[in-house]
Design a protein around this motif. Structure first.
Motif, PDB file in Angstrom:
ATOM      1  N   LEU A 228       0.808  -1.212   0.000  1.00 35.08           N
ATOM      2  CA  LEU A 228       0.000   0.000   0.000  1.00 35.08           C
ATOM      3  C   LEU A 228       0.842   1.263   0.000  1.00 35.08           C
ATOM      4  CD1 LEU A 228      -2.780  -0.774   2.632  1.00 35.08           C
ATOM      5  CD2 LEU A 228      -3.216   0.117   0.346  1.00 35.08           C
ATOM      6  N   GLU A 229       0.295   2.312  -0.632  1.00 37.25           N
ATOM      7  CA  GLU A 229       0.807   3.665  -0.477  1.00 37.25           C
ATOM      8  C   GLU A 229      -0.398   4.580  -0.274  1.00 37.25           C
ATOM      9  OE1 GLU A 229       3.848   6.946  -2.464  1.00 37.25           O
ATOM     10  OE2 GLU A 229       3.232   5.183  -3.627  1.00 37.25           O
ATOM     11  N   LEU A 230      -0.384   5.325   0.840  1.00 36.05           N
ATOM     12  CA  LEU A 230      -1.531   6.137   1.231  1.00 36.05           C
ATOM     13  C   LEU A 230      -1.106   7.577   1.464  1.00 36.05           C
ATOM     14  CD1 LEU A 230      -2.923   3.790   4.020  1.00 36.05           C
ATOM     15  CD2 LEU A 230      -3.783   3.918   1.686  1.00 36.05           C
ATOM     16  N   PRO A 231      -1.948   8.556   1.119  1.00 29.37           N
ATOM     17  CA  PRO A 231      -1.649   9.944   1.487  1.00 29.37           C
ATOM     18  C   PRO A 231      -1.820  10.150   2.988  1.00 29.37           C
ATOM     19  CG  PRO A 231      -3.793   9.786   0.428  1.00 29.37           C
ATOM     20  CD  PRO A 231      -3.168   8.432   0.318  1.00 29.37           C
ATOM     21  N   VAL A 232      -1.002  11.020   3.557  1.00 31.57           N
ATOM     22  CA  VAL A 232      -1.058  11.268   4.998  1.00 31.57           C
ATOM     23  C   VAL A 232      -1.999  12.408   5.353  1.00 31.57           C
ATOM     24  CG1 VAL A 232       1.277  10.407   5.390  1.00 31.57           C
ATOM     25  CG2 VAL A 232       0.920  12.825   4.888  1.00 31.57           C
ATOM     26  N   SER A 233      -2.543  13.087   4.349  1.00 33.64           N
ATOM     27  CA  SER A 233      -3.342  14.287   4.602  1.00 33.64           C
ATOM     28  C   SER A 233      -4.508  14.016   5.545  1.00 33.64           C
ATOM     29  CB  SER A 233      -3.859  14.856   3.279  1.00 33.64           C
ATOM     30  OG  SER A 233      -4.602  13.864   2.573  1.00 33.64           O
ATOM     31  N   GLN A 234      -5.169  12.867   5.379  1.00 37.60           N
ATOM     32  CA  GLN A 234      -6.308  12.513   6.236  1.00 37.60           C
ATOM     33  C   GLN A 234      -5.921  12.544   7.708  1.00 37.60           C
ATOM     34  OE1 GLN A 234      -7.707   8.535   5.489  1.00 37.60           O
ATOM     35  NE2 GLN A 234      -8.559   8.331   7.553  1.00 37.60           N
ATOM     36  N   PHE A 235      -4.769  11.964   8.019  1.00 36.48           N
ATOM     37  CA  PHE A 235      -4.357  11.830   9.421  1.00 36.48           C
ATOM     38  C   PHE A 235      -3.838  13.142   9.981  1.00 36.48           C
ATOM     39  CE2 PHE A 235      -3.647   7.903   7.038  1.00 36.48           C
ATOM     40  CZ  PHE A 235      -4.612   7.114   7.640  1.00 36.48           C
ATOM     41  N   VAL A 236      -3.210  13.959   9.120  1.00 37.37           N
ATOM     42  CA  VAL A 236      -2.745  15.269   9.563  1.00 37.37           C
ATOM     43  C   VAL A 236      -3.946  16.168   9.844  1.00 37.37           C
ATOM     44  CG1 VAL A 236      -1.444  17.324   8.905  1.00 37.37           C
ATOM     45  CG2 VAL A 236      -0.558  15.061   8.327  1.00 37.37           C
ATOM     46  N   ASP A 237      -4.939  16.153   8.941  1.00 35.73           N
ATOM     47  CA  ASP A 237      -6.133  16.985   9.118  1.00 35.73           C
ATOM     48  C   ASP A 237      -6.874  16.647  10.404  1.00 35.73           C
ATOM     49  OD1 ASP A 237      -5.704  18.375   6.827  1.00 35.73           O
ATOM     50  OD2 ASP A 237      -7.095  17.224   5.588  1.00 35.73           O
ATOM     51  N   GLU A 238      -6.927  15.369  10.749  1.00 38.35           N
ATOM     52  CA  GLU A 238      -7.694  14.931  11.917  1.00 38.35           C
ATOM     53  C   GLU A 238      -6.871  14.951  13.194  1.00 38.35           C
ATOM     54  OE1 GLU A 238      -9.329  11.144  10.943  1.00 38.35           O
ATOM     55  OE2 GLU A 238     -10.490  11.903   9.248  1.00 38.35           O
ATOM     56  N   GLY A 239      -5.620  15.420  13.112  1.00 34.16           N
ATOM     57  CA  GLY A 239      -4.791  15.508  14.301  1.00 34.16           C
ATOM     58  C   GLY A 239      -4.250  14.177  14.780  1.00 34.16           C
ATOM     59  N   LEU A 240      -4.341  13.141  13.929  1.00 33.41           N
ATOM     60  CA  LEU A 240      -3.843  11.820  14.315  1.00 33.41           C
ATOM     61  C   LEU A 240      -2.345  11.687  14.085  1.00 33.41           C
ATOM     62  CD1 LEU A 240      -6.739   9.667  12.815  1.00 33.41           C
ATOM     63  CD2 LEU A 240      -6.482  10.517  15.146  1.00 33.41           C
ATOM     64  N   SER A 241      -1.785  12.610  13.323  1.00 33.93           N
ATOM     65  CA  SER A 241      -0.353  12.597  13.057  1.00 33.93           C
ATOM     66  C   SER A 241       0.096  14.031  12.801  1.00 33.93           C
ATOM     67  CB  SER A 241      -0.022  11.726  11.840  1.00 33.93           C
ATOM     68  OG  SER A 241       1.334  11.889  11.453  1.00 33.93           O
ATOM     69  N   PRO A 242       1.260  14.406  13.303  1.00 30.96           N
ATOM     70  CA  PRO A 242       1.803  15.721  12.923  1.00 30.96           C
ATOM     71  C   PRO A 242       2.248  15.679  11.467  1.00 30.96           C
ATOM     72  CG  PRO A 242       3.423  14.480  14.193  1.00 30.96           C
ATOM     73  CD  PRO A 242       2.161  13.678  14.210  1.00 30.96           C
ATOM     74  N   PRO A 243       2.400  16.823  10.820  1.00 28.59           N
ATOM     75  CA  PRO A 243       2.949  16.817   9.454  1.00 28.59           C
ATOM     76  C   PRO A 243       4.386  16.329   9.484  1.00 28.59           C
ATOM     77  CG  PRO A 243       2.805  19.055  10.288  1.00 28.59           C
ATOM     78  CD  PRO A 243       2.112  18.182  11.288  1.00 28.59           C
ATOM     79  N   CYS A 244       4.876  15.890   8.348  1.00 31.80           N
ATOM     80  CA  CYS A 244       6.237  15.362   8.312  1.00 31.80           C
ATOM     81  C   CYS A 244       7.231  16.480   8.606  1.00 31.80           C
ATOM     82  CB  CYS A 244       6.526  14.712   6.964  1.00 31.80           C
ATOM     83  SG  CYS A 244       6.769  15.850   5.598  1.00 31.80           S
ATOM     84  N   PRO A 245       8.443  16.143   9.020  1.00 32.82           N
ATOM     85  CA  PRO A 245       9.435  17.170   9.378  1.00 32.82           C
ATOM     86  C   PRO A 245       9.580  18.214   8.282  1.00 32.82           C
ATOM     87  CG  PRO A 245      10.251  15.012   9.978  1.00 32.82           C
ATOM     88  CD  PRO A 245       8.973  14.780   9.224  1.00 32.82           C
ATOM     89  N   SER A 246       9.779  19.448   8.693  1.00 29.21           N
ATOM     90  CA  SER A 246       9.753  20.568   7.749  1.00 29.21           C
ATOM     91  C   SER A 246      10.890  20.535   6.741  1.00 29.21           C
ATOM     92  CB  SER A 246       9.801  21.890   8.522  1.00 29.21           C
ATOM     93  OG  SER A 246      10.955  21.952   9.342  1.00 29.21           O
ATOM     94  N   HIS A 247      11.969  19.785   7.039  1.00 30.11           N
ATOM     95  CA  HIS A 247      13.064  19.701   6.074  1.00 30.11           C
ATOM     96  C   HIS A 247      12.792  18.654   5.002  1.00 30.11           C
ATOM     97  CE1 HIS A 247      14.403  15.971   7.989  1.00 30.11           C
ATOM     98  NE2 HIS A 247      14.340  16.593   9.155  1.00 30.11           N
ATOM     99  N   SER A 248      11.644  18.011   5.076  1.00 29.86           N
ATOM    100  CA  SER A 248      11.295  16.987   4.102  1.00 29.86           C
ATOM    101  C   SER A 248       9.978  17.358   3.436  1.00 29.86           C
ATOM    102  CB  SER A 248      11.186  15.632   4.793  1.00 29.86           C
ATOM    103  OG  SER A 248      10.982  14.616   3.856  1.00 29.86           O
ATOM    104  N   ASP A 249       9.588  16.582   2.452  1.00 29.23           N
ATOM    105  CA  ASP A 249       8.333  16.851   1.739  1.00 29.23           C
ATOM    106  C   ASP A 249       7.726  15.522   1.297  1.00 29.23           C
ATOM    107  OD1 ASP A 249      10.364  16.347  -0.010  1.00 29.23           O
ATOM    108  OD2 ASP A 249       9.756  17.808  -1.520  1.00 29.23           O
ATOM    109  N   ILE A 250       7.255  14.756   2.264  1.00 31.24           N
ATOM    110  CA  ILE A 250       6.751  13.411   2.003  1.00 31.24           C
ATOM    111  C   ILE A 250       5.240  13.404   2.212  1.00 31.24           C
ATOM    112  CG2 ILE A 250       6.959  10.969   2.591  1.00 31.24           C
ATOM    113  CD1 ILE A 250       9.695  11.642   3.796  1.00 31.24           C
ATOM    114  N   PRO A 251       4.450  13.319   1.142  1.00 30.15           N
ATOM    115  CA  PRO A 251       2.993  13.397   1.273  1.00 30.15           C
ATOM    116  C   PRO A 251       2.308  12.045   1.467  1.00 30.15           C
ATOM    117  CG  PRO A 251       3.588  13.501  -1.032  1.00 30.15           C
ATOM    118  CD  PRO A 251       4.877  13.376  -0.265  1.00 30.15           C
ATOM    119  N   THR A 252       3.057  10.937   1.400  1.00 31.61           N
ATOM    120  CA  THR A 252       2.448   9.607   1.520  1.00 31.61           C
ATOM    121  C   THR A 252       3.262   8.730   2.453  1.00 31.61           C
ATOM    122  OG1 THR A 252       3.695   8.615  -0.318  1.00 31.61           O
ATOM    123  CG2 THR A 252       1.628   9.749  -0.883  1.00 31.61           C
ATOM    124  N   ILE A 253       2.660   7.617   2.842  1.00 29.45           N
ATOM    125  CA  ILE A 253       3.374   6.575   3.581  1.00 29.45           C
ATOM    126  C   ILE A 253       3.193   5.270   2.823  1.00 29.45           C
ATOM    127  CG2 ILE A 253       1.378   6.192   5.085  1.00 29.45           C
ATOM    128  CD1 ILE A 253       3.375   5.353   7.256  1.00 29.45           C
TER     129      ILE A 253
END
Length: 681
Positions: free
Chosen positions: A28-53
């Motif tokens: 699987l590869e999933l976007p992280v936006s859902q979890f960031v929006d709902e507060g379930l995960s912080p956004p990825c470190p600011s020195h990176s730009d990873i939109p999926t897991i």
């Protein structure tokens, strides 16, 4: 007949898993936006730009020999040619040569994991235990498939993330259209430039520039231009390919981005430690985001979150994606505190240690604010998994951890020092290869990781003064031939130095094939006595004495520590079992399958001890031998005596030896006269 054909085929193959279940798998590869929006995960470190897991899951699919469909998932991930080329680049080839070489070993494309892709999960009598496994340097989500799928064959659901921190040989990101959760991330990325530059090149997971490359001083216009173009936004595809930067392309209408391996000189320096910490930031964030995914799978994946941004390998219809995502609903044992087991190999073991500590001690640091520049701050949702009441109290429960060949160096910098000194909270098992066991400096550090009172050890690497050649100390592990001998010579080798331009190919799990042996002066020698020279009774007695250091202490977490004889660092990955001949002649490992099976036996029995409901060993309910008082060939118990205590003993013995030598020297000196002798008395 099938077994014979497999042996005649040039394509490497895996043996069948030993557990009572057939194994299913999804990729699987999933976007992280859902979890960031709902507060379930912080956004990825600011020195990176990873939109999926991205991750692979192994799970029980059916009882043995009852699964339906076609067995076999690709071991080399897709795109296979690109991954093979990445390993060629890792070995030292440039971009052009790597692409050429990737066409040659085409039989590697057809290596199959003996699991059923996209098979339905078995209906459990109770919820399946969950394990999350973090890979090491130059690993992928598939690299440890034999161990992780074997755990699934005994009844676990195992999640294997692919880290996008520059530690994989290459990894690929499918750019999602769902960007809402990345607003904060993008804002941070635009406003904050990378803090660390090496040779004038910002070090980010999107850059494969090595910090050991020559010719970049940062003092000329060309270097300044490279800094301005670090994000690659104004570069052509040809320029990006030439420089090894992030490579963006389109495939089937989807924009993809390749993140290359970050090549690191094996030298200790503030820059090296800082880069490893930046990688850890990404890795820890990915584990936290994966936890949110696991919880969502167990709750039942919501229909509104199923769209084209979700990539599930081999699922061609939306209905297949929906079925496979929803089949985990209510089947995962993740609701009770500390119920997930966290595991990893090498850099992954260090990641696991830092992650578990970061989550467990978060309430403590939230109260007193002592932790400066934390590598990871867990979300409230994740924090409650460890501490339902939000504080470390009676309802808290620490998880079990599995640490394979843990690489301690990554945790010895300024930003990890406070956490390093705190004990890992839950039951822990450490399993080393013999090669890592002979690496005395790392072994001493790992004993502090296993210390129930916490670690105080700080490596001499950070204390040594640079010598005349102005080179920092090399990270040395025993050479492979010496590391697996049953008898070790008492020689003491000087710590050699290496040029920053040393590009010796590394082992697939992250250490150089030619690294020198480092045995600390004055440190006691711990060697294995050949079983041919020691009878079973004497060997059992020696192990019983070592076992005293691992006895359970009331109110304290259990600790177990073993190593496997005749094994190398890569023996805990799939490389040894897929390429046994090369492993035997290059690394001296006689039986890679037995080495892996001992690891699996120990991990599964450790999971049973920790209260997880998984299948028994063979026809027995428990594996009584692996942690028993008897002798299991190749399975060596390690004394957990702490490094500091051992050092004190060494210092005391050295003082006694010095005093004895001084006394002997004086006694051998001719007496100048009785008066002088009397005055000295």
């Amino acid at each position: 007949m099938a077994s014979l054909l497999s042996r005649l085929s040039p394509v490497p193959y895996f043996p069948s898993y030993k557990g009572p279940y057939e194994v299913g798998t999804i990729d699987l590869e999933l976007p992280v936006s859902q979890f960031v929006d709902e507060g379930l995960s912080p956004p990825c470190p600011s020195h990176s730009d990873i939109p999926t897991i991205q991750f692979r899951v192994f799970y029980p699919a059916a009882l043995k020999d009852t699964a339906t469909g076609v067995q076999g998932a690709n071991w080399v991930p897709s795109p296979r040619k690109e991954y093979v080329a990445a390993y060629c680049r890792f070995a030292g080839a440039n971009e052009f040569l790597a692409n050429v070489l990737s066409y040659i070993p085409r039989h590697l494309y057809y290596i199959q994991i003996p699991a059923y892709p996209n098979h339905n999960i078995l209906k459990p009598p109770s919820r399946f235990p969950v394990v999350i496994f973090s890979h090491g340097l130059c690993g992928t989500r598939n690299t440890y498939s034999y161990i992780t799928a074997s755990l699934a064959a005994y009844g676990c659901v195992v999640f294997c993330p692919e880290h996008r921190d520059g530690s994989a040989p290459a990894t690929f990101i499918r750019e999602p259209k769902r960007k809402s959760g990345l607003v904060e991330l993008l804002k941070n990325t635009e406003n904050e430039s990378p803090k660390l530059e090496v040779d004038g090149v910002p070090q980010t997971p999107s850059s494969s520039e090595s910090d050991c490359e020559e010719g970049s001083t940062g003092d000329n216009p060309e270097d300044e231009q490279r800094k301005k173009k670090a994000d690659g936004s104004n570069e052509s595809k040809a320029e990006k390919n030439k420089k090894g930067k992030t490579y963006t392309y389109k495939r089937n209408g989807v924009t993809c981005r390749r993140i290359d391996y970050i090549s690191q000189a094996h030298e200790i320096s503030p820059a090296t430690v800082a880069i490893r910490h930046r990688q850890l930031e990404v890795r820890l964030w990915e584990l936290g985001a994966l936890y949110a995914v696991v919880q969502e799978l167990n709750k039942g994946w919501r229909e509104e979150n199923i769209d084209g941004d979700i990539h599930l390998t081999g699922a061609k219809r939306a209905s297949d994606v929906s079925r496979l995502l929803k089949m985990f609903e209510g089947k995962l044992d993740v609701t009770s505190p500390g119920s997930i087991t966290w595991a990893g190999h090498s850099f992954g073991a260090a990641t696991t240690t830092q992650f578990v500590k970061s989550c467990w001690y978060a309430p403590l640091f939230k109260q007193n604010g002592d932790l400066k520049e934390p590598l990871y701050v867990p979300s409230e949702n994740l924090l409650q998994h460890f501490h339902p009441d939000g504080t470390i109290g009676e309802t808290s429960k620490a998880p079990s951890t599995v640490l394979l060949d843990m690489w301690c160096l990554a945790l010895l910098g300024d930003r990890t020092r406070v956490m390093w000194k705190l004990p890992i909270p839950g039951p822990t098992i450490g399993i080393f290869s013999q090669q890592f066991f002979k690496w005395k400096e790392n072994l001493r550090g790992f004993r502090h990781v296993m210390n129930r009172k916490g670690g105080t050890f700080e490596s001499q690497w950070f204390k040594e003064v640079q010598e005349e050649d102005d080179q920092a100390p090399t990270i040395g592990i025993p050479t492979n031939n010496d590391a697996i001998k049953d008898e070790a010579s008492p020689r003491v080798h000087k710590l050699r130095r290496t040029s920053s331009l040393d590009v010796t190919p590394q082992l697939p799990t992250g250490f150089r094939q030619g690294d020198e042996e480092k045995i600390n002066e004055g440190e006691s020698s711990e060697t294995t006595v050949s079983e041919q020279e020691e009878d079973a009774e004497a060997l059992s007695l020696r192990r019983t004495q070592s076992r005293k250091s691992q006895l359970s202490i009331p109110g304290q977490p259990d600790r177990r520590f073993y190593y496997v004889a005749q094994s190398a660092h890569m023996s805990q990955s799939d490389f040894g079992i897929l390429f046994p001949t090369s492993t035997k002649y290059l690394l001296g490992v006689e039986d890679s399958e037995t080495v892996l099976d001992l690891n699996v036996r120990a991990i599964t029995e450790f999971l049973r001890e920790s209260g997880n409901d998984i299948a028994g060993y063979g026809g027995e309910e428990r594996d009584s031998e692996i942690f028993g008082d008897g002798v299991v060939k190749g399975w060596e118990l390690v004394d957990l005596e702490l490094g500091d205590e051992g050092l004190k003993k060494v210092e005391e013995s050295k003082k006694v030896e010095e005093l004895g030598a001084e006394a002997k020297k004086k006694s051998d000196e001719p007496k100048a006269g009785s008066k002088e002798g009397s005055s000295r008395l």
